[in-house]
Design a protein around this motif. Structure first.
Motif, PDB file in Angstrom:
ATOM      1  N   ARG A 197      16.774  63.763 -36.197  1.00 46.27           N
ATOM      2  CA  ARG A 197      17.313  63.272 -37.480  1.00 46.27           C
ATOM      3  C   ARG A 197      16.835  64.177 -38.586  1.00 46.27           C
ATOM      4  N   TRP A 198      17.752  64.567 -39.431  1.00 46.50           N
ATOM      5  CA  TRP A 198      17.398  65.392 -40.588  1.00 46.50           C
ATOM      6  C   TRP A 198      18.475  65.212 -41.656  1.00 46.50           C
ATOM      7  N   GLY A 199      18.036  65.006 -42.885  1.00 49.47           N
ATOM      8  CA  GLY A 199      18.977  64.951 -44.014  1.00 49.47           C
ATOM      9  C   GLY A 199      20.010  63.837 -43.891  1.00 49.47           C
ATOM     10  N   GLY A 200      19.680  62.774 -43.143  1.00 47.77           N
ATOM     11  CA  GLY A 200      20.656  61.694 -42.962  1.00 47.77           C
ATOM     12  C   GLY A 200      21.651  61.972 -41.852  1.00 47.77           C
ATOM     13  N   PHE A 201      21.547  63.151 -41.218  1.00 54.84           N
ATOM     14  CA  PHE A 201      22.423  63.471 -40.093  1.00 54.84           C
ATOM     15  C   PHE A 201      21.709  63.144 -38.786  1.00 54.84           C
ATOM     16  N   VAL A 202      22.493  62.714 -37.803  1.00 58.12           N
ATOM     17  CA  VAL A 202      21.967  62.572 -36.440  1.00 58.12           C
ATOM     18  C   VAL A 202      22.437  63.784 -35.661  1.00 58.12           C
ATOM     19  N   PHE A 203      21.487  64.547 -35.151  1.00 58.46           N
ATOM     20  CA  PHE A 203      21.790  65.721 -34.327  1.00 58.46           C
ATOM     21  C   PHE A 203      21.554  65.370 -32.868  1.00 58.46           C
ATOM     22  N   VAL A 204      22.324  65.983 -31.998  1.00 62.59           N
ATOM     23  CA  VAL A 204      22.065  65.824 -30.565  1.00 62.59           C
ATOM     24  C   VAL A 204      22.013  67.202 -29.916  1.00 62.59           C
ATOM     25  N   LYS A 205      21.324  67.254 -28.791  1.00 64.71           N
ATOM     26  CA  LYS A 205      21.348  68.461 -27.932  1.00 64.71           C
ATOM     27  C   LYS A 205      21.380  67.969 -26.492  1.00 64.71           C
ATOM     28  N   LEU A 206      22.329  68.494 -25.737  1.00 66.45           N
ATOM     29  CA  LEU A 206      22.550  67.946 -24.394  1.00 66.45           C
ATOM     30  C   LEU A 206      21.511  68.417 -23.388  1.00 66.45           C
ATOM     31  N   SER A 207      21.018  69.637 -23.567  1.00 66.86           N
ATOM     32  CA  SER A 207      20.022  70.138 -22.614  1.00 66.86           C
ATOM     33  C   SER A 207      18.622  69.786 -23.091  1.00 66.86           C
ATOM     34  N   ASP A 208      17.671  69.870 -22.157  1.00 67.52           N
ATOM     35  CA  ASP A 208      16.285  69.528 -22.511  1.00 67.52           C
ATOM     36  C   ASP A 208      15.516  70.711 -23.067  1.00 67.52           C
ATOM     37  N   GLU A 209      16.043  71.924 -22.849  1.00 65.19           N
ATOM     38  CA  GLU A 209      15.282  73.102 -23.248  1.00 65.19           C
ATOM     39  C   GLU A 209      15.477  73.411 -24.734  1.00 65.19           C
ATOM     40  N   GLY A 210      14.802  74.503 -25.151  1.00 70.51           N
ATOM     41  CA  GLY A 210      15.036  75.031 -26.493  1.00 70.51           C
ATOM     42  C   GLY A 210      14.143  74.412 -27.538  1.00 70.51           C
ATOM     43  N   PRO A 211      14.312  74.862 -28.790  1.00 70.32           N
ATOM     44  CA  PRO A 211      13.435  74.434 -29.872  1.00 70.32           C
ATOM     45  C   PRO A 211      13.670  72.976 -30.264  1.00 70.32           C
ATOM     46  N   SER A 212      12.653  72.411 -30.924  1.00 70.36           N
ATOM     47  CA  SER A 212      12.851  71.081 -31.505  1.00 70.36           C
ATOM     48  C   SER A 212      13.816  71.233 -32.679  1.00 70.36           C
ATOM     49  N   LEU A 213      14.369  70.126 -33.152  1.00 72.20           N
ATOM     50  CA  LEU A 213      15.284  70.209 -34.308  1.00 72.20           C
ATOM     51  C   LEU A 213      14.545  70.783 -35.514  1.00 72.20           C
ATOM     52  N   GLU A 214      13.306  70.398 -35.667  1.00 70.47           N
ATOM     53  CA  GLU A 214      12.503  70.880 -36.793  1.00 70.47           C
ATOM     54  C   GLU A 214      12.376  72.413 -36.778  1.00 70.47           C
ATOM     55  N   GLU A 215      12.053  72.952 -35.616  1.00 76.22           N
ATOM     56  CA  GLU A 215      11.946  74.417 -35.491  1.00 76.22           C
ATOM     57  C   GLU A 215      13.299  75.069 -35.756  1.00 76.22           C
ATOM     58  N   PHE A 216      14.324  74.479 -35.175  1.00 80.16           N
ATOM     59  CA  PHE A 216      15.674  75.030 -35.295  1.00 80.16           C
ATOM     60  C   PHE A 216      16.107  75.115 -36.764  1.00 80.16           C
ATOM     61  N   LEU A 217      15.775  74.081 -37.540  1.00 79.34           N
ATOM     62  CA  LEU A 217      16.221  74.045 -38.944  1.00 79.34           C
ATOM     63  C   LEU A 217      15.211  74.685 -39.906  1.00 79.34           C
ATOM     64  N   SER A 218      14.095  75.155 -39.375  1.00 73.93           N
ATOM     65  CA  SER A 218      13.032  75.609 -40.285  1.00 73.93           C
ATOM     66  C   SER A 218      13.457  76.716 -41.265  1.00 73.93           C
ATOM     67  N   PRO A 219      14.370  77.633 -40.904  1.00 71.45           N
ATOM     68  CA  PRO A 219      14.719  78.644 -41.914  1.00 71.45           C
ATOM     69  C   PRO A 219      15.485  78.096 -43.117  1.00 71.45           C
ATOM     70  N   ILE A 220      15.954  76.865 -43.008  1.00 70.98           N
ATOM     71  CA  ILE A 220      16.898  76.370 -44.016  1.00 70.98           C
ATOM     72  C   ILE A 220      16.428  75.048 -44.655  1.00 70.98           C
ATOM     73  N   ALA A 221      15.612  74.291 -43.918  1.00 73.41           N
ATOM     74  CA  ALA A 221      15.293  72.918 -44.347  1.00 73.41           C
ATOM     75  C   ALA A 221      14.562  72.881 -45.683  1.00 73.41           C
ATOM     76  N   GLY A 222      13.656  73.835 -45.912  1.00 75.88           N
ATOM     77  CA  GLY A 222      12.868  73.836 -47.136  1.00 75.88           C
ATOM     78  C   GLY A 222      13.740  73.941 -48.379  1.00 75.88           C
ATOM     79  N   ARG A 223      14.752  74.798 -48.310  1.00 77.96           N
ATOM     80  CA  ARG A 223      15.620  74.979 -49.481  1.00 77.96           C
ATOM     81  C   ARG A 223      16.435  73.740 -49.795  1.00 77.96           C
ATOM     82  N   LEU A 224      16.692  72.956 -48.768  1.00 80.08           N
ATOM     83  CA  LEU A 224      17.549  71.789 -48.969  1.00 80.08           C
ATOM     84  C   LEU A 224      16.762  70.522 -49.296  1.00 80.08           C
TER      85      LEU A 224
END
Ligand code: FES
Ligand code: FE2
Length: 415
Positions: A127-154
Motif C-alpha cells: 500500500r502506498w499513496g492510497g493505492f493497493v499494489f500487487v505483485k504476483l511473484s514472490d521475488e524482487g524488491p519490496s514495494l517500498e524499495e521499488f518506489l524509493s526513487p519517487i516516493a519522497g517527492r510525492l
C-alpha cells in the motif's frame, strides 16, 4: 537520439515476453484503498489471464488472493462487492476473509488434505499513496524499495488522503505503452494540442528519469515561449479549463463558477499564474504545508510509476493514465483515465468506475486529441518501412527509459 524498435509495440512475440517476464514480476496498481474500504469488500484485479481478489480482512489488512479454488480451480468471486466469506460456486467449499478454509463438503472423502494446503494462496500486496499494489511473484524488491526513487517527492502531496473523482476505462486500439507515452512528453503539444500553448510552457519543460520511474515538470498557467508573448490572460484560463473538464476534475457547473471567479480576479489585476497560485494555496496550503507556491502550484508535475501509471499532479488533484495489455494482443490495451481529488474536509460522494464502449463517447477536447493519434501510431508502426522510432535525447527520454527497464525483467528480477 535513441532508437526503439517498433516490434516492442506491434509484435505478438514481444507481447508474450512481457506477459511471461514483466507482468508477473512487477509491482502494479490494482485499485485504490477506498475501493476495499470495509471488511469483506473485495475487488477483482485482472492482468492478462491472472485474476486477483484484493480483499479487506476483518482486522483491516488488505490481502490479494489468487482467484482459483484449491479444489478444482473455479474462480471464487468476480467483479467487486462485499462478502462475509468466500464460497466456491461449484462444490460450496468455504474460506474466511483471512484465507483460512472453513468447510470442505464431505471432507472424510479427501484423504491427506491438510489445512495449510487449503489456505487461499496469496500474492504480494503493498500500500502506498492510497493505492493497493500487487505483485504476483514472490521475488524482487519490496514495494517500498521499488518506489524509493519517487516516493519522497510525492510525500508532501498526501496522496493517501485523495478520493476517486472519476475512473473511466475503455479498450484503446493501440499498444499499452503507446497510450502512456502520449502523456510523458510536452513535445506533442504543438502538433496535437495547439490550444494548450496558451496555458503551458512546453519549451520550459524539464525531464528526469528516476530509476525505472520518471518525471516531467511543465510550467503551467503561462503561455509557451513559442507564442512570442502577448497572450491574453483570459485565453490562458480558457485553455486550462478545457483541460480540467476533459479529465472530469471540473464539471460544466464547476467550470462556469471557476471561470467567473478567474475573470473577477483578473479584473483586479492579477495574472492567471498568480491567481492559480493563490487559489490553490488558499485551499491546500494548510493541508500540504511542504508544498511551496512555486513550483508546486504553477507547474504541471507529471510522474511515471513504472511500468504503467502516468499522472499529472497538482496540489489536491491527480489526473492519471493507467494502461495494461488486453490479453496477448499487442494492438489493443485496457486504458483507464483516473482523476483523484483531495476532499479538503468535504464528504465527497463515492465515485464508481465506468467502462466505456461507446465509440462516440465524448472524452472532452484534450483526451479526444490524444485518442485521435493512438490507432494511427499503432497502424503506422506496422508498415513495412517502419523499423524503429527516433527519440529526442532530452524531451523523449522517458519512452526510452521504460523500455530499458522492461528489458531488465528479461535478464533477472529487478532489484
Ligand atoms: S471447485 Fe471449488 S469447491 Fe469444487
Ligand atoms: Fe496529449
Amino acid at each position: 537520439m535513441e532508437r526503439v524498435e517498433f516490434s516492442r509495440y506491434v509484435s505478438p512475440e514481444y507481447a508474450r515476453m512481457e506477459a511471461e517476464h514483466l507482468w508477473p514480476n512487477v509491482w502494479q496498481i490494482a485499485c485504490r484503498e477506498e475501493e476495499v474500504e470495509n471488511p469483506g469488500d473485495y475487488f477483482e484485479y485482472q492482468i492478462l489471464e491472472h485474476s486477483i481478489l484484493v480483499t479487506r480482512t476483518p482486522s483491516g489488512e488488505i490481502k490479494g488472493y489468487f482467484n482459483s479454488c484449491p479444489h478444482r480451480g473455479t474462480q471464487l468471486a468476480k467483479g467487486c462487492g462485499n462478502l462475509t466469506q468466500f464460497t466456491c460456486p461449484f462444490h460450496a467449499w468455504r474460506w474466511s476473509l483471512d484465507g483460512e478454509n472453513r468447510y470442505v463438503h464431505d471432507r472424510a472423502d479427501f484423504v491427506g488434505l491438510n489445512d495449510e494446503d487449503l489456505r487461499l494462496p496469496e500474492c504480494q500486496v503493498g500500500r502506498w499513496g492510497g493505492f493497493v499494489f500487487v505483485k504476483l511473484s514472490d521475488e524482487g524488491p519490496s514495494l517500498e524499495e521499488f518506489l524509493s526513487p519517487i516516493a519522497g517527492r510525492l510525500a508532501p502531496y498526501k496522496l493517501d488522503e485523495y478520493r476517486i473523482q472519476s475512473w473511466r476505462g475503455t479498450i484503446a486500439k493501440t499498444n499499452w505503452k503507446i497510450t502512456l507515452e502520449a502523456f510523458e512528453e510536452s513535445y506533442h503539444v504543438v502538433g496535437t494540442h495547439p490550444q494548450f500553448l496558451y496555458s503551458i510552457d512546453d519549451v520550459g519543460a524539464s525531464y528526469e528519469v528516476l530509476g525505472p520511474h520518471s518525471f516531467m515538470g511543465t510550467p503551467s498557467a503561462a503561455p509557451s515561449e513559442r507564442l512570442g508573448g502577448d497572450v491574453d490572460q483570459e485565453e490562458i484560463i480558457e485553455s486550462l479549463m478545457d483541460a480540467m473538464t476533459s479529465v472530469e476534475l471540473a464539471d460544466e457547473a464547476g467550470r462556469e463558477a471557476l471561470e467567473k471567479f478567474c475573470k473577477d480576479a483578473l479584473a483586479s489585476g492579477m495574472s492567471a499564474r498568480e491567481m492559480f497560485k493563490s487559489m490553490g494555496m488558499a485551499r491546500y496550503g494548510k493541508i500540504m504545508p511542504d508544498l511551496k507556491g512555486e513550483p508546486h502550484y504553477v507547474e504541471n508535475w507529471n510522474f511515471t510509476i513504472f511500468p504503467n501509471f502516468v499522472f499529472n499532479i497538482n496540489p489536491g488533484m491527480v489526473f492519471g493514465i493507467l494502461a495494461r495489455p488486453n490479453g496477448l494482443d499487442p494492438d489493443s490495451c485496457i486504458f483507464e483515465v483516473v482523476s483523484l481529488q483531495h476532499p479538503c474536509g468535504e464528504d465527497l460522494p463515492k465515485a464508481a468506475r465506468r467502462m466505456i464502449d461507446d465509440h462516440n463517447y465524448d472524452w472532452g477536447v484534450v483526451l479526444a486529441q490524444d485518442f485521435s493519434n493512438f490507432e494511427r501510431i499503432q497502424q503506422g508502426m506496422h508498415q513495412r518501412s517502419a523499423k524503429a522510432s527516433r527519440l529526442a535525447s532530452y524531451q523523449e527520454m522517458r519512452m526510452a527509459n521504460r523500455n530499458t527497464h522492461i528489458d531488465k525483467y528479461y535478464e533477472t528480477i529487478e532489484r
